[in-house]
Design a protein around this motif. Sequence first.
Motif, PDB file in Angstrom:
ATOM      1  N   THR A 280      14.167  -8.283  53.143  1.00  0.00           N
ATOM      2  CA  THR A 280      14.497  -9.523  53.848  1.00  0.00           C
ATOM      3  C   THR A 280      13.556  -9.805  55.006  1.00  0.00           C
ATOM      4  O   THR A 280      13.567 -10.909  55.546  1.00  0.00           O
ATOM      5  CB  THR A 280      15.944  -9.473  54.379  1.00  0.00           C
ATOM      6  OG1 THR A 280      16.028  -8.527  55.457  1.00  0.00           O
ATOM      7  CG2 THR A 280      16.915  -9.094  53.291  1.00  0.00           C
ATOM      8  N   VAL A 281      12.747  -8.828  55.408  1.00  0.00           N
ATOM      9  CA  VAL A 281      11.869  -9.030  56.566  1.00  0.00           C
ATOM     10  C   VAL A 281      10.389  -8.920  56.211  1.00  0.00           C
ATOM     11  O   VAL A 281       9.547  -8.973  57.093  1.00  0.00           O
ATOM     12  CB  VAL A 281      12.204  -8.023  57.697  1.00  0.00           C
ATOM     13  CG1 VAL A 281      13.633  -8.214  58.174  1.00  0.00           C
ATOM     14  CG2 VAL A 281      11.963  -6.591  57.248  1.00  0.00           C
ATOM     15  N   ILE A 282      10.063  -8.759  54.924  1.00  0.00           N
ATOM     16  CA  ILE A 282       8.658  -8.666  54.516  1.00  0.00           C
ATOM     17  C   ILE A 282       8.339  -9.760  53.510  1.00  0.00           C
ATOM     18  O   ILE A 282       9.227 -10.360  52.903  1.00  0.00           O
ATOM     19  CB  ILE A 282       8.337  -7.297  53.888  1.00  0.00           C
ATOM     20  CG1 ILE A 282       9.111  -7.102  52.580  1.00  0.00           C
ATOM     21  CG2 ILE A 282       8.626  -6.173  54.865  1.00  0.00           C
ATOM     22  CD1 ILE A 282       8.722  -5.861  51.815  1.00  0.00           C
ATOM     23  N   HIS A 283       7.053 -10.002  53.317  1.00  0.00           N
ATOM     24  CA  HIS A 283       6.610 -10.948  52.301  1.00  0.00           C
ATOM     25  C   HIS A 283       6.836 -10.326  50.926  1.00  0.00           C
ATOM     26  O   HIS A 283       6.544  -9.152  50.713  1.00  0.00           O
ATOM     27  CB  HIS A 283       5.131 -11.273  52.500  1.00  0.00           C
ATOM     28  CG  HIS A 283       4.671 -12.459  51.730  1.00  0.00           C
ATOM     29  ND1 HIS A 283       4.390 -12.404  50.372  1.00  0.00           N
ATOM     30  CD2 HIS A 283       4.454 -13.753  52.104  1.00  0.00           C
ATOM     31  CE1 HIS A 283       4.004 -13.587  49.950  1.00  0.00           C
ATOM     32  NE2 HIS A 283       4.039 -14.434  50.980  1.00  0.00           N
ATOM     33  N   SER A 284       7.336 -11.116  49.995  1.00  0.00           N
ATOM     34  CA  SER A 284       7.688 -10.592  48.674  1.00  0.00           C
ATOM     35  C   SER A 284       6.504  -9.995  47.927  1.00  0.00           C
ATOM     36  O   SER A 284       6.684  -9.109  47.079  1.00  0.00           O
ATOM     37  CB  SER A 284       8.327 -11.698  47.823  1.00  0.00           C
ATOM     38  OG  SER A 284       7.431 -12.785  47.655  1.00  0.00           O
ATOM     39  N   ASN A 285       5.299 -10.459  48.228  1.00  0.00           N
ATOM     40  CA  ASN A 285       4.113  -9.931  47.543  1.00  0.00           C
ATOM     41  C   ASN A 285       3.710  -8.543  48.031  1.00  0.00           C
ATOM     42  O   ASN A 285       2.813  -7.922  47.458  1.00  0.00           O
ATOM     43  CB  ASN A 285       2.927 -10.885  47.716  1.00  0.00           C
ATOM     44  CG  ASN A 285       3.117 -12.186  46.957  1.00  0.00           C
ATOM     45  OD1 ASN A 285       3.876 -12.235  45.987  1.00  0.00           O
ATOM     46  ND2 ASN A 285       2.453 -13.246  47.400  1.00  0.00           N
ATOM     47  N   ARG A 286       4.361  -8.078  49.102  1.00  0.00           N
ATOM     48  CA  ARG A 286       3.971  -6.787  49.680  1.00  0.00           C
ATOM     49  C   ARG A 286       5.024  -5.708  49.455  1.00  0.00           C
ATOM     50  O   ARG A 286       5.033  -4.690  50.150  1.00  0.00           O
ATOM     51  CB  ARG A 286       3.715  -6.944  51.179  1.00  0.00           C
ATOM     52  CG  ARG A 286       2.585  -7.935  51.524  1.00  0.00           C
ATOM     53  CD  ARG A 286       2.151  -7.801  52.979  1.00  0.00           C
ATOM     54  NE  ARG A 286       1.116  -8.762  53.309  1.00  0.00           N
ATOM     55  CZ  ARG A 286       1.326  -9.877  54.016  1.00  0.00           C
ATOM     56  NH1 ARG A 286       2.546 -10.149  54.476  1.00  0.00           N
ATOM     57  NH2 ARG A 286       0.337 -10.704  54.272  1.00  0.00           N
ATOM     58  N   ILE A 287       5.893  -5.884  48.494  1.00  0.00           N
ATOM     59  CA  ILE A 287       6.973  -4.924  48.264  1.00  0.00           C
ATOM     60  C   ILE A 287       6.424  -3.550  47.903  1.00  0.00           C
ATOM     61  O   ILE A 287       6.849  -2.522  48.453  1.00  0.00           O
ATOM     62  CB  ILE A 287       7.924  -5.431  47.158  1.00  0.00           C
ATOM     63  CG1 ILE A 287       8.799  -6.557  47.709  1.00  0.00           C
ATOM     64  CG2 ILE A 287       8.818  -4.295  46.649  1.00  0.00           C
ATOM     65  CD1 ILE A 287       9.760  -7.141  46.689  1.00  0.00           C
TER      66      ILE A 287
ATOM     67  N   SER B 274      10.326   0.028  44.323  1.00  0.00           N
ATOM     68  CA  SER B 274       9.787  -1.322  44.116  1.00  0.00           C
ATOM     69  C   SER B 274      10.406  -1.970  42.886  1.00  0.00           C
ATOM     70  O   SER B 274      10.663  -3.182  42.877  1.00  0.00           O
ATOM     71  CB  SER B 274       8.260  -1.261  43.962  1.00  0.00           C
ATOM     72  OG  SER B 274       7.654  -0.746  45.141  1.00  0.00           O
ATOM     73  N   VAL B 275      10.639  -1.184  41.845  1.00  0.00           N
ATOM     74  CA  VAL B 275      11.296  -1.709  40.645  1.00  0.00           C
ATOM     75  C   VAL B 275      12.677  -2.258  41.005  1.00  0.00           C
ATOM     76  O   VAL B 275      13.046  -3.368  40.611  1.00  0.00           O
ATOM     77  CB  VAL B 275      11.426  -0.611  39.564  1.00  0.00           C
ATOM     78  CG1 VAL B 275      12.358  -1.070  38.444  1.00  0.00           C
ATOM     79  CG2 VAL B 275      10.059  -0.272  38.987  1.00  0.00           C
ATOM     80  N   VAL B 276      13.439  -1.497  41.772  1.00  0.00           N
ATOM     81  CA  VAL B 276      14.790  -1.927  42.152  1.00  0.00           C
ATOM     82  C   VAL B 276      14.735  -3.208  42.975  1.00  0.00           C
ATOM     83  O   VAL B 276      15.509  -4.152  42.749  1.00  0.00           O
ATOM     84  CB  VAL B 276      15.516  -0.818  42.938  1.00  0.00           C
ATOM     85  CG1 VAL B 276      16.885  -1.304  43.410  1.00  0.00           C
ATOM     86  CG2 VAL B 276      15.681   0.425  42.077  1.00  0.00           C
ATOM     87  N   MET B 277      13.819  -3.280  43.937  1.00  0.00           N
ATOM     88  CA  MET B 277      13.722  -4.458  44.792  1.00  0.00           C
ATOM     89  C   MET B 277      13.280  -5.694  44.009  1.00  0.00           C
ATOM     90  O   MET B 277      13.656  -6.820  44.343  1.00  0.00           O
ATOM     91  CB  MET B 277      12.747  -4.181  45.948  1.00  0.00           C
ATOM     92  CG  MET B 277      13.272  -3.204  46.972  1.00  0.00           C
ATOM     93  SD  MET B 277      12.119  -2.951  48.362  1.00  0.00           S
ATOM     94  CE  MET B 277      13.017  -1.709  49.303  1.00  0.00           C
ATOM     95  N   ARG B 278      12.486  -5.492  42.978  1.00  0.00           N
ATOM     96  CA  ARG B 278      12.004  -6.629  42.202  1.00  0.00           C
ATOM     97  C   ARG B 278      13.053  -7.205  41.264  1.00  0.00           C
ATOM     98  O   ARG B 278      13.123  -8.421  41.070  1.00  0.00           O
ATOM     99  CB  ARG B 278      10.772  -6.225  41.380  1.00  0.00           C
ATOM    100  CG  ARG B 278       9.488  -6.138  42.189  1.00  0.00           C
ATOM    101  CD  ARG B 278       8.297  -5.910  41.268  1.00  0.00           C
ATOM    102  NE  ARG B 278       7.035  -5.918  42.001  1.00  0.00           N
ATOM    103  CZ  ARG B 278       5.848  -5.826  41.423  1.00  0.00           C
ATOM    104  NH1 ARG B 278       5.750  -5.706  40.107  1.00  0.00           N
ATOM    105  NH2 ARG B 278       4.746  -5.850  42.149  1.00  0.00           N
ATOM    106  N   VAL B 279      13.854  -6.356  40.670  1.00  0.00           N
ATOM    107  CA  VAL B 279      14.768  -6.837  39.626  1.00  0.00           C
ATOM    108  C   VAL B 279      16.187  -7.095  40.132  1.00  0.00           C
ATOM    109  O   VAL B 279      16.991  -7.674  39.417  1.00  0.00           O
ATOM    110  CB  VAL B 279      14.816  -5.848  38.433  1.00  0.00           C
ATOM    111  CG1 VAL B 279      13.440  -5.635  37.859  1.00  0.00           C
ATOM    112  CG2 VAL B 279      15.445  -4.513  38.844  1.00  0.00           C
TER     113      VAL B 279
END
Length: 403
Positions: free
Chosen positions: A127-134, A325-330
Motif C-alpha cells: 500500500t505504500v510502494i509503487h506496484s512496479n517495484r514489488i 512477490s507472487v502472493v502480493m501480485r495475485v
Amino acid sequence: MIYLLKVEKAYRSLFLAGVVNGVGDRFSQVALLALLLEYTESGLAVGTALGIRVLPFLFFGPLGGALADRFSKPMILIVTDLIRIPFALAFIWVNDSSMIWLVYVSTFVLAAGEAIYAPTRKALIPTVIHSNRIVQVNSLEQVLLGIVLVGGSLIGGFASFYIGSDVTFILNACSFLFASLIVYKLVDRGGQQVNSKPTESITISAVYSIITSSVALILVFCFELFVPIFNGIDNVLISVYAVQEFNIESWGVGLFYGGLGMGLMLSFIVANRIRKYLLICGLVSLGVEGIFLMMISNTYSWQLAFCFYLVLAFFSGISNACLDSVVMRVTPLQHQGKIFGMFTTISNVTLGLSMFGAGLLLTVIDSRTLGLIGGMGYVIISVGLVCIYIIRTLKQKNSFYIT
C-alpha cells in the motif's frame, strides 16, 4: 538498494524500523539461547523456547491479519512494539534454572506481539510502494533480514559472550521503543494510501476461496505448510552445532546467524533482477538450500559450515523474495492482511511444533543425522512442488502467466 530507499520514502521508514526492531530481537535471541544451554545443557530446552516463540501465531496470526485489513496498520505496529517492552526486560531476572519459567512466559508474550506485527507489516508494504517495484522491495526485505542477522546475531553473539546477556536484553527493549517512533511518521502522513481499509468484510471461507482460485497461491500455501516442518530442525541445530558440535560457544551461534545474514543480503543481487517465473525460481532455490543443509550435517569444520550457511541463505533469500512477490501480485489488495495472516499462522505454528519436536528428537538422534534428514526434506518438497507446477502448467498454460 539506495535508489529504492530514496524513492520509496514510506517504505524507507518501514525498512529502518524493521532493522532497529529486528537487530534488538536477535541480540536478545542469541543471548537467550546461550543462556538456556548454560543453565539446562539441554537441546529440549532450546526446542521448547523456540517452539513457544512461534506457537502464539496460531491464535494471534489471524487476529493480526484481520486487524490489518480494518484499522490503521502503522498504529497496530506501534502498539505491539510498546506492549512488548516490559517483557523484553523480564529476561534480566533469569539467573538460574529455577527461573526458566519466566523465559517461557515472556517468550510467549513477545511472540504474540510478533504474530500481530508480521502480517500487518507485510500487508502495509504494497500500500505504500509503487506496484512496479514489488519484486525489488521484497528482495530488499531479504537484505533487511540479512542486516538483522549480521548486526543482531553476529554482534549479539559477541556482546553476549563478552559483556553479558543483560545488556542485550536491555537493547532489545530499547529497540521496540525506537522502532515505534520511526513508524509514527507513517501515522502522521495519514491518507488512504497508508491507512487503507477493506471495502467489504471477508470470512474464512472467502479466504479459502481466494487461495484455491489460484494455482500459484495453492503452491505457496503448500510451501508455507510443509517447509517449516524441516525448517524447525535447522533452527534448533544452529545453536546445537555451534555449542556442542564445534565447541565455539555463544559467539559461534552469532557467527552462524551472521553467515545467514550475509547470504540474505547478497541474494538481493539476483532476486531483484527476476521478472518472470517467480514461482519456479522460488521453489528451485528451496531445493538448493536443502542440499547445503545436508552438506553442513557432514562437515566438521566450523569455517566450512559458516560458508555453507552463507550460500544456503543466498538461495533462501531468492526463494522468499519470489514467493512473497507472487502472493502480493495475485492477492487483492484489500484482502492481503488476512492472506498473509493465514500464511504466517500456518508456517509459524508448524515451525513451532517442528522445533519442539526437533528438541525431543535430539534426545534419541544425534544432531548430524537430524540435520541430514532436515536437508533431505527441503529437497523432497522442492522436487514435489516443482513437479506439480510443471504438470499444471502443461495442462493449463495460462494459469501462471501472472507470476
